[in-house]
Enzyme design. Structure first.
Site, PDB file in Angstrom:
ATOM      1  N   LYS A   1       0.518   5.696   8.055  1.00 43.41           N
ATOM      2  CA  LYS A   1       1.162   5.889   6.753  1.00 43.41           C
ATOM      3  C   LYS A   1       0.117   6.019   5.652  1.00 43.41           C
ATOM      4  O   LYS A   1       0.212   6.902   4.789  1.00 43.41           O
ATOM      5  CB  LYS A   1       2.104   4.712   6.477  1.00 43.41           C
ATOM      6  CG  LYS A   1       2.791   4.733   5.119  1.00 43.41           C
ATOM      7  CD  LYS A   1       2.118   3.840   4.086  1.00 43.41           C
ATOM      8  CE  LYS A   1       2.141   2.380   4.492  1.00 43.41           C
ATOM      9  NZ  LYS A   1       1.532   1.513   3.446  1.00 43.41           N
TER      10      LYS A   1
ATOM     11  N   LYS B   1      -7.201   1.663  -2.603  1.00 38.38           N
ATOM     12  CA  LYS B   1      -6.739   1.261  -1.267  1.00 38.38           C
ATOM     13  C   LYS B   1      -6.717   2.447  -0.317  1.00 38.38           C
ATOM     14  O   LYS B   1      -7.104   2.322   0.850  1.00 38.38           O
ATOM     15  CB  LYS B   1      -5.354   0.616  -1.347  1.00 38.38           C
ATOM     16  CG  LYS B   1      -4.781   0.209   0.009  1.00 38.38           C
ATOM     17  CD  LYS B   1      -5.684  -0.798   0.727  1.00 38.38           C
ATOM     18  CE  LYS B   1      -5.211  -1.055   2.164  1.00 38.38           C
ATOM     19  NZ  LYS B   1      -3.966  -1.827   2.229  1.00 38.38           N
TER      20      LYS B   1
ATOM     21  N   SER C   1       0.870  -1.188   0.000  1.00 39.30           N
ATOM     22  CA  SER C   1       0.000   0.000   0.000  1.00 39.30           C
ATOM     23  C   SER C   1       0.897   1.225   0.000  1.00 39.30           C
ATOM     24  O   SER C   1       1.492   1.566   1.029  1.00 39.30           O
ATOM     25  CB  SER C   1      -0.903  -0.001   1.238  1.00 39.30           C
ATOM     26  OG  SER C   1      -1.786  -1.096   1.210  1.00 39.30           O
TER      27      SER C   1
END
Length: 285
Positions: A231, A163, A88
């Site tokens: 993140k 995502k 990701s």
């Protein structure tokens, strides 16, 4: 088929094991033969030995280093091979990586996943794929060994965009569940019973079911660490800034995750966000 797999962490290891169980030969860097695949000396050696190379790494700089660093994947590719990044990472960086790999005569897919460690072990991951249709069809039999809900979203970077959208929803919903259960506790109700009541109503969700239970029981062993979710929320905030787009609740949840990490909870499961809200409310009572 000869498949390279780089990144045997909490998610990557069970994903690789499913491919081994499907009788594929896996080439792995920085591991021993006993891990179920063939050990390779470098990412370059993995790419040289494989028809398809899969990455499952923590962040954008990690992917860039493994792909294009010294002894990286790109230096071991030959025309016709396929690189699949299931990490990701940044959608913007992904588009640049895809162009560099495609310039070598190879295909590139971004295919991030959702479902956590549980989904990885059960081969029930949701897989969101960006890239060329023919490359997606080539990779689909492998995706089917690792996941259940597999969608070709669009061109390069679109899988990563999906995502990021997923992580916005998950992050904000975890924060909402944490607020609700903390509210119930401070109001004098039993949070476990409140959660059970909510599971039968319109507020019911998979996050209330799984993460709500972790909050009630205070079991925060990581399925997905706050550090890694922060993140992803940062990717969302940075992308929104580039698009001149206001995502106020995404930004607020990112800040709560910053606070959680500052308080030493970065390695806990993201359901531990409730601990940060408790601290803001004066600590546990």
């Amino acid at each position: 088929m000869n498949i390279g797999f780089i990144g045997l962490g909490v998610m990557g290891r069970p994903m690789a094991e499913h491919l081994i169980d499907a009788s594929h030969t896996l080439h792995l860097s920085r591991v021993k033969e006993t891990s179920g695949g063939k050990a390779a000396a470098s990412a370059r050696a993995v790419a040289h030995a494989s028809d398809i190379v899969i990455l499952m790494l923590p962040d954008t700089p990690d992917v860039e280093a493994v792909l294009f660093g010294e002894e990286g994947v790109a230096s071991g590719l030959t025309e016709g091979k396929l690189v699949i990044d299931m990490s990701s990472i940044s959608p913007v960086a992904t588009k640049a990586f895809a162009k560099r790999i495609e310039a070598l005569g190879c295909d590139y897919l971004d295919a991030p996943v959702s479902g956590g460690e549980v989904g990885a072990k059960a081969a029930s991951l949701t897989i969101m794929v960006g890239g060329k249709e023919q490359a997606f069809e080539r990779a689909k039999p492998l995706f089917e060994k690792m996941g259940k809900n597999i969608t070709h979203v669009g061109g390069s970077g679109d899988g990563q965009t999906a995502k990021v959208a997923n992580q916005i929803i998950v992050g904000l919903t975890i924060e909402a569940v944490a607020e609700a259960l903390l509210f119930a506790k401070r109001a004098g109700a039993d949070p476990a019973k409140v959660r059970n009541a909510l599971m039968g109503g319109f507020a019911s969700s998979r996050i209330l079911e799984v993460h709500g239970e972790r909050m009630v029981k205070e079991t925060f062993e990581p399925g997905f660490r706050i550090r890694l979710h922060r993140k992803d929320m940062t990717l969302a905030v940075d992308a929104a800034r580039a698009l001149d787009l206001s995502l106020p609740n995404t930004a607020a949840t990112q800040q709560l995750m910053n606070a959680a990490i500052a308080n030493g909870d970065g390695e806990r499961d993201h359901s531990a966000l409730i601990r940060t809200l408790e601290l803001l409310a004066g600590g546990p009572r």
